[in-house]
Structures are given as C-alpha cells and as structure tokens.
Design a protein around this motif. Structure first.
Motif, PDB file in Angstrom:
ATOM      1  N   ALA A  51       0.850  -1.191   0.000  1.00 46.44           N
ATOM      2  CA  ALA A  51       0.000   0.000   0.000  1.00 46.44           C
ATOM      3  C   ALA A  51       0.887   1.244   0.000  1.00 46.44           C
ATOM      4  CB  ALA A  51      -0.909   0.012   1.219  1.00 46.44           C
ATOM      5  N   VAL A  52       0.572   2.197  -0.861  1.00 45.34           N
ATOM      6  CA  VAL A  52       1.343   3.444  -0.907  1.00 45.34           C
ATOM      7  C   VAL A  52       1.281   4.099   0.468  1.00 45.34           C
ATOM      8  CG1 VAL A  52       1.491   5.757  -1.918  1.00 45.34           C
ATOM      9  CG2 VAL A  52       0.970   3.788  -3.370  1.00 45.34           C
ATOM     10  N   GLU A  53       2.431   4.506   0.958  1.00 43.53           N
ATOM     11  CA  GLU A  53       2.513   5.110   2.295  1.00 43.53           C
ATOM     12  C   GLU A  53       2.898   6.571   2.189  1.00 43.53           C
ATOM     13  OE1 GLU A  53       1.746   5.821   5.661  1.00 43.53           O
ATOM     14  OE2 GLU A  53       1.728   3.636   5.459  1.00 43.53           O
ATOM     15  N   LEU A  54       2.138   7.434   2.842  1.00 39.03           N
ATOM     16  CA  LEU A  54       2.387   8.872   2.800  1.00 39.03           C
ATOM     17  C   LEU A  54       2.887   9.429   4.136  1.00 39.03           C
ATOM     18  CD1 LEU A  54      -0.745   9.923   0.721  1.00 39.03           C
ATOM     19  CD2 LEU A  54       1.613   9.601  -0.074  1.00 39.03           C
ATOM     20  N   ARG A  55       3.042   8.561   5.124  1.00 34.69           N
ATOM     21  CA  ARG A  55       3.497   9.010   6.447  1.00 34.69           C
ATOM     22  C   ARG A  55       4.931   8.555   6.680  1.00 34.69           C
ATOM     23  NH1 ARG A  55      -0.403   5.689   9.859  1.00 34.69           N
ATOM     24  NH2 ARG A  55       0.057   4.305   8.136  1.00 34.69           N
ATOM     25  N   ARG A  56       5.839   9.515   6.810  1.00 35.73           N
ATOM     26  CA  ARG A  56       7.236   9.119   7.049  1.00 35.73           C
ATOM     27  C   ARG A  56       7.425   8.603   8.465  1.00 35.73           C
ATOM     28  NH1 ARG A  56      10.736  14.512   7.923  1.00 35.73           N
ATOM     29  NH2 ARG A  56       9.102  15.722   8.881  1.00 35.73           N
ATOM     30  N   GLY A  57       6.483   8.866   9.346  1.00 38.41           N
ATOM     31  CA  GLY A  57       6.549   8.371  10.716  1.00 38.41           C
ATOM     32  C   GLY A  57       5.905   7.002  10.889  1.00 38.41           C
ATOM     33  N   ARG A  58       5.476   6.390   9.800  1.00 38.45           N
ATOM     34  CA  ARG A  58       4.853   5.057   9.858  1.00 38.45           C
ATOM     35  C   ARG A  58       5.770   4.107  10.600  1.00 38.45           C
ATOM     36  NH1 ARG A  58       1.771   1.154   6.640  1.00 38.45           N
ATOM     37  NH2 ARG A  58       2.149  -0.774   7.774  1.00 38.45           N
ATOM     38  N   GLN A  59       5.223   3.393  11.564  1.00 37.91           N
ATOM     39  CA  GLN A  59       6.008   2.459  12.368  1.00 37.91           C
ATOM     40  C   GLN A  59       6.074   1.104  11.671  1.00 37.91           C
ATOM     41  OE1 GLN A  59       7.421   3.316  15.627  1.00 37.91           O
ATOM     42  NE2 GLN A  59       6.983   5.287  14.692  1.00 37.91           N
ATOM     43  N   LEU A  60       7.277   0.650  11.405  1.00 45.37           N
ATOM     44  CA  LEU A  60       7.480  -0.644  10.758  1.00 45.37           C
ATOM     45  C   LEU A  60       7.820  -1.698  11.797  1.00 45.37           C
ATOM     46  CD1 LEU A  60       9.690   0.477   7.733  1.00 45.37           C
ATOM     47  CD2 LEU A  60       7.211   0.173   7.798  1.00 45.37           C
ATOM     48  N   GLN A  61       7.380  -2.911  11.532  1.00 44.88           N
ATOM     49  CA  GLN A  61       7.650  -4.051  12.397  1.00 44.88           C
ATOM     50  C   GLN A  61       8.459  -5.088  11.617  1.00 44.88           C
ATOM     51  OE1 GLN A  61       6.876  -4.045  15.586  1.00 44.88           O
ATOM     52  NE2 GLN A  61       5.676  -2.159  15.488  1.00 44.88           N
ATOM     53  N   LYS A  62       8.979  -6.072  12.309  1.00 43.21           N
ATOM     54  CA  LYS A  62       9.753  -7.140  11.671  1.00 43.21           C
ATOM     55  C   LYS A  62       8.911  -7.783  10.561  1.00 43.21           C
ATOM     56  CE  LYS A  62      12.674 -11.077  12.754  1.00 43.21           C
ATOM     57  NZ  LYS A  62      13.883 -10.516  12.195  1.00 43.21           N
TER      58      LYS A  62
END
Length: 76
Positions: A51-62
């Motif tokens: 999914a296209v992401e527009l939030r640079r603060g999006r929290q990524l997980q393993k």
C-alpha cells in the motif's frame, strides 16, 4: 504451468522495533537524510506491505515489506 516469481528482496537488519519509515529508508541506504526520505514519500514512490505510504513516521515491524521504485526491502 505458470510460475510466479517475486522481485529480489533486500533484507535490512534492524536492531530495534518499531522503526519509523524515514529511519528505515536511511538505514537501508535508500536516502541520505530525512529531507530526502520526506520527498520520496511525498512523491508516492514508497509502499509498505503493498500500500502506498504517505506518512514518514509510519512504524514498521519485523517482516514488513517496503517497496521503493520497484525494489523490495524487508525489515529483518
């Protein structure tokens, strides 16, 4: 018979989760700094888990998958 192939995926070693998307882009050597990450995301060239992401603060997980300009990266 049709074989599905996925693009090559680069595994990026992340020491601590969660990690912000902009930090991940820097860690993976995709961008040099936060300003470059912000611009790349603003241009809608980054997807997270398809999914296209527009939030640079999006929290990524393993095991999250990040796609930048058709190149796949996995949080490892």
């Amino acid at each position: 018979m049709v074989l599905e192939t996925s693009p090559p995926c680069h595994v990026v070693a992340v020491a601590h989760y969660p990690i912000r998307l902009s930090q991940f882009l820097k860690l993976a050597d995709i961008v040099a700094d936060g300003a470059a990450a912000k611009e790349l995301i603003r241009q809608q060239r980054v997807s997270v888990n398809s999914a296209v992401e527009l939030r640079r603060g999006r929290q990524l997980q393993k095991n999250d998958r990040v796609i930048v300009d058709g190149t796949w990266y996995t949080c490892g």
